[in-house]
Write a protein that holds these residues in place. Sequence first.
Motif, PDB file in Angstrom:
ATOM      1  N   VAL A  57       0.822  -1.174   0.000  1.00  0.00           N
ATOM      2  CA  VAL A  57       0.000   0.000   0.000  1.00  0.00           C
ATOM      3  C   VAL A  57       0.864   1.234   0.000  1.00  0.00           C
ATOM      4  CG1 VAL A  57      -1.928   1.026   1.166  1.00  0.00           C
ATOM      5  CG2 VAL A  57      -1.396  -1.372   1.481  1.00  0.00           C
ATOM      6  N   PHE A  58       1.733   1.362  -0.929  1.00  0.00           N
ATOM      7  CA  PHE A  58       2.707   2.456  -0.958  1.00  0.00           C
ATOM      8  C   PHE A  58       2.018   3.732  -1.396  1.00  0.00           C
ATOM      9  CE2 PHE A  58       6.380   4.361  -0.639  1.00  0.00           C
ATOM     10  CZ  PHE A  58       7.174   4.546  -1.735  1.00  0.00           C
ATOM     11  N   SER A  59       1.739   4.687  -0.518  1.00  0.00           N
ATOM     12  CA  SER A  59       0.958   5.841  -0.910  1.00  0.00           C
ATOM     13  C   SER A  59       1.742   7.019  -1.407  1.00  0.00           C
ATOM     14  CB  SER A  59       0.208   6.435   0.200  1.00  0.00           C
ATOM     15  OG  SER A  59      -0.340   5.936   1.136  1.00  0.00           O
ATOM     16  N   LEU A  60       1.042   7.851  -2.142  1.00  0.00           N
ATOM     17  CA  LEU A  60       1.525   9.066  -2.756  1.00  0.00           C
ATOM     18  C   LEU A  60       3.011   9.283  -2.809  1.00  0.00           C
ATOM     19  CD1 LEU A  60       1.495  11.424   0.013  1.00  0.00           C
ATOM     20  CD2 LEU A  60      -0.775  10.756  -0.516  1.00  0.00           C
ATOM     21  N   LEU A  61       3.665   8.592  -3.671  1.00  0.00           N
ATOM     22  CA  LEU A  61       5.063   8.848  -3.977  1.00  0.00           C
ATOM     23  C   LEU A  61       4.962   9.805  -5.137  1.00  0.00           C
ATOM     24  CD1 LEU A  61       6.406   5.278  -3.797  1.00  0.00           C
ATOM     25  CD2 LEU A  61       6.562   7.096  -2.164  1.00  0.00           C
ATOM     26  N   VAL A 182       9.172   6.308   3.791  1.00  0.00           N
ATOM     27  CA  VAL A 182      10.489   5.896   3.314  1.00  0.00           C
ATOM     28  C   VAL A 182      10.306   4.468   2.813  1.00  0.00           C
ATOM     29  CG1 VAL A 182      12.894   5.472   3.863  1.00  0.00           C
ATOM     30  CG2 VAL A 182      11.685   7.349   5.002  1.00  0.00           C
ATOM     31  N   SER A 183      10.627   4.238   1.545  1.00  0.00           N
ATOM     32  CA  SER A 183      10.384   2.931   0.930  1.00  0.00           C
ATOM     33  C   SER A 183      11.696   2.223   0.628  1.00  0.00           C
ATOM     34  CB  SER A 183       9.581   3.124  -0.358  1.00  0.00           C
ATOM     35  OG  SER A 183       9.360   1.901  -1.000  1.00  0.00           O
ATOM     36  N   THR A 227      18.404  -0.120   2.909  1.00  0.00           N
ATOM     37  CA  THR A 227      18.666   0.681   1.705  1.00  0.00           C
ATOM     38  C   THR A 227      17.359   1.213   1.131  1.00  0.00           C
ATOM     39  OG1 THR A 227      20.577  -0.700   1.185  1.00  0.00           O
ATOM     40  CG2 THR A 227      19.718   0.695  -0.581  1.00  0.00           C
ATOM     41  N   PRO A 228      17.195   2.543   1.083  1.00  0.00           N
ATOM     42  CA  PRO A 228      15.942   3.125   0.580  1.00  0.00           C
ATOM     43  C   PRO A 228      15.961   3.331  -0.929  1.00  0.00           C
ATOM     44  CG  PRO A 228      17.338   4.872   1.369  1.00  0.00           C
ATOM     45  CD  PRO A 228      18.102   3.578   1.607  1.00  0.00           C
ATOM     46  N   VAL A 229      14.770   3.435  -1.519  1.00  0.00           N
ATOM     47  CA  VAL A 229      14.659   3.784  -2.925  1.00  0.00           C
ATOM     48  C   VAL A 229      13.838   5.060  -3.089  1.00  0.00           C
ATOM     49  CG1 VAL A 229      12.523   2.534  -3.453  1.00  0.00           C
ATOM     50  CG2 VAL A 229      14.234   2.872  -5.241  1.00  0.00           C
ATOM     51  N   MET A 230      13.003   5.369  -2.116  1.00  0.00           N
ATOM     52  CA  MET A 230      12.146   6.549  -2.221  1.00  0.00           C
ATOM     53  C   MET A 230      11.897   7.153  -0.852  1.00  0.00           C
ATOM     54  SD  MET A 230      10.126   8.538  -4.162  1.00  0.00           S
ATOM     55  CE  MET A 230       9.479   7.680  -5.599  1.00  0.00           C
ATOM     56  N   VAL A 231      11.962   8.471  -0.780  1.00  0.00           N
ATOM     57  CA  VAL A 231      11.572   9.181   0.429  1.00  0.00           C
ATOM     58  C   VAL A 231      10.606  10.269  -0.014  1.00  0.00           C
ATOM     59  CG1 VAL A 231      13.587  10.696   0.262  1.00  0.00           C
ATOM     60  CG2 VAL A 231      12.385  10.498   2.436  1.00  0.00           C
ATOM     61  N   ASN A 232       9.493  10.400   0.708  1.00  0.00           N
ATOM     62  CA  ASN A 232       8.420  11.296   0.281  1.00  0.00           C
ATOM     63  C   ASN A 232       7.783  11.965   1.486  1.00  0.00           C
ATOM     64  OD1 ASN A 232       5.050  10.953  -0.505  1.00  0.00           O
ATOM     65  ND2 ASN A 232       6.355  12.305  -1.680  1.00  0.00           N
ATOM     66  N   ALA A 233       7.596  13.272   1.414  1.00  0.00           N
ATOM     67  CA  ALA A 233       6.974  13.998   2.526  1.00  0.00           C
ATOM     68  C   ALA A 233       5.891  14.922   2.004  1.00  0.00           C
ATOM     69  CB  ALA A 233       8.022  14.808   3.301  1.00  0.00           C
ATOM     70  N   THR A 241      -1.238  22.181  -0.685  1.00  0.00           N
ATOM     71  CA  THR A 241      -0.430  21.009  -0.382  1.00  0.00           C
ATOM     72  C   THR A 241       0.900  21.064  -1.122  1.00  0.00           C
ATOM     73  OG1 THR A 241      -2.399  19.628  -0.101  1.00  0.00           O
ATOM     74  CG2 THR A 241      -0.329  18.484  -0.472  1.00  0.00           C
ATOM     75  N   LEU A 242       1.928  20.655  -0.429  1.00  0.00           N
ATOM     76  CA  LEU A 242       3.262  20.583  -1.013  1.00  0.00           C
ATOM     77  C   LEU A 242       3.739  19.147  -0.857  1.00  0.00           C
ATOM     78  CD1 LEU A 242       5.111  22.804  -2.236  1.00  0.00           C
ATOM     79  CD2 LEU A 242       6.358  22.809  -0.060  1.00  0.00           C
ATOM     80  N   ASN A 243       4.244  18.586  -1.937  1.00  0.00           N
ATOM     81  CA  ASN A 243       4.730  17.211  -1.913  1.00  0.00           C
ATOM     82  C   ASN A 243       6.177  17.200  -2.408  1.00  0.00           C
ATOM     83  OD1 ASN A 243       5.196  14.424  -2.304  1.00  0.00           O
ATOM     84  ND2 ASN A 243       3.032  14.072  -2.736  1.00  0.00           N
ATOM     85  N   ILE A 244       7.085  16.693  -1.588  1.00  0.00           N
ATOM     86  CA  ILE A 244       8.489  16.609  -1.966  1.00  0.00           C
ATOM     87  C   ILE A 244       8.908  15.149  -1.922  1.00  0.00           C
ATOM     88  CG2 ILE A 244      10.848  17.333  -1.462  1.00  0.00           C
ATOM     89  CD1 ILE A 244       9.714  19.716   0.068  1.00  0.00           C
ATOM     90  N   SER A 245       9.521  14.686  -2.994  1.00  0.00           N
ATOM     91  CA  SER A 245       9.984  13.305  -2.997  1.00  0.00           C
ATOM     92  C   SER A 245      11.348  13.210  -3.659  1.00  0.00           C
ATOM     93  CB  SER A 245       8.995  12.396  -3.724  1.00  0.00           C
ATOM     94  OG  SER A 245       8.946  12.732  -5.096  1.00  0.00           O
ATOM     95  N   ALA A 246      12.098  12.196  -3.244  1.00  0.00           N
ATOM     96  CA  ALA A 246      13.402  11.920  -3.843  1.00  0.00           C
ATOM     97  C   ALA A 246      13.441  10.441  -4.175  1.00  0.00           C
ATOM     98  CB  ALA A 246      14.519  12.287  -2.881  1.00  0.00           C
TER      99      ALA A 246
END
Length: 324
Positions: A57-61, A182-183, A227-233, A241-246
């Motif tokens: 259920v990986f949300s809003l990346l 954090v995925s 080891t992460p592949v995605m971080v999203n806030a 709304t502000l969405n920042i992801s790496a």
Amino acid sequence: MERTAISHEYQDIMQASSGQEQLREIDVVEQVMGRVERLAYNHPAVWKERLCKPTAVFSLLTVLLLLSVTAYAATEYIQIRNSKGEVKVQYTEPGQTGGTSHVGADKLEMQAKAIAFAKPGELIAYYVKDDVVSDKKGGTLKFVYKEKRIAAYSDFLKEIRRTGAPVLPEAPGGYSFQYAYVSPNFPNTPSDKGDSLYLDILNELRSEAEKTAGNQKLFMKSVPWTTPVMVNAIYAKDGGTLNISAYLMHGGNMTVWQEQENQTSKVTVAGTEVVINSVTKDQVNYRYLDWYNEEQDAYYNLTSNGDRTLSREKLLQLAGELLQ
């Protein structure tokens, strides 16, 4: 070298307007394929594709990862290069990918069971006992991840320190932190799967399957990950709304879908090439910025939406603060 395809359409708009979670996905090499699956399965509400596989259920990346095998590189589309002159991010029109692989009903059922077995934040390794022919080939270890929403910024920082993920700010531009994710990076490459940890797990689950009589086909185990592949806030301010992801590319390349109706341009902010998109579609409009961080080998996305959308100038100013 893996390649990732990404599409921004609707992802954050839907998130901002409905408060519901979303997703994305990818593939090209098995490792690419693996990463997409996790992202896709986690956010079935939208779409997905990138060097990965559906997961949970990986949300809003903020970025929609998509399977890409094409070498398309039309000069009329924007490119972002590293210091060696190599193209790391290639913008292209939708449909210029090699397509996605079909996921059968049995496979989806096994993934769903593995996700139901997992606790939030857990990476689950699972082995499916197939027919005799498949088992003679040795079988493979598969993975799913159950997304974990992090509601406190202090806990978000702890997870960042634990995994070494890029640090995202607590209150960019006066926006207040809402939650984050954090995925994990899935062990899908041959070298990853050749690690002693995963070989031991595969042998353990396969041995368990061989000893188990009856119709049981699925065998699972929770495995540690760092080891992460995605971080999203996600942040909020005055109804906006502000969405920042790496997205950590791990040596791969990124292909980004570029809708023709988008107003797109590339500017330099704090010494970094930043691509800015203004989108107006289906009575929805929003802006997003993308850039590549060579030191981190990460693709960043900054999206503003809601009824208080930032102006182009303020959004670029905010990007400048993040790039300092």
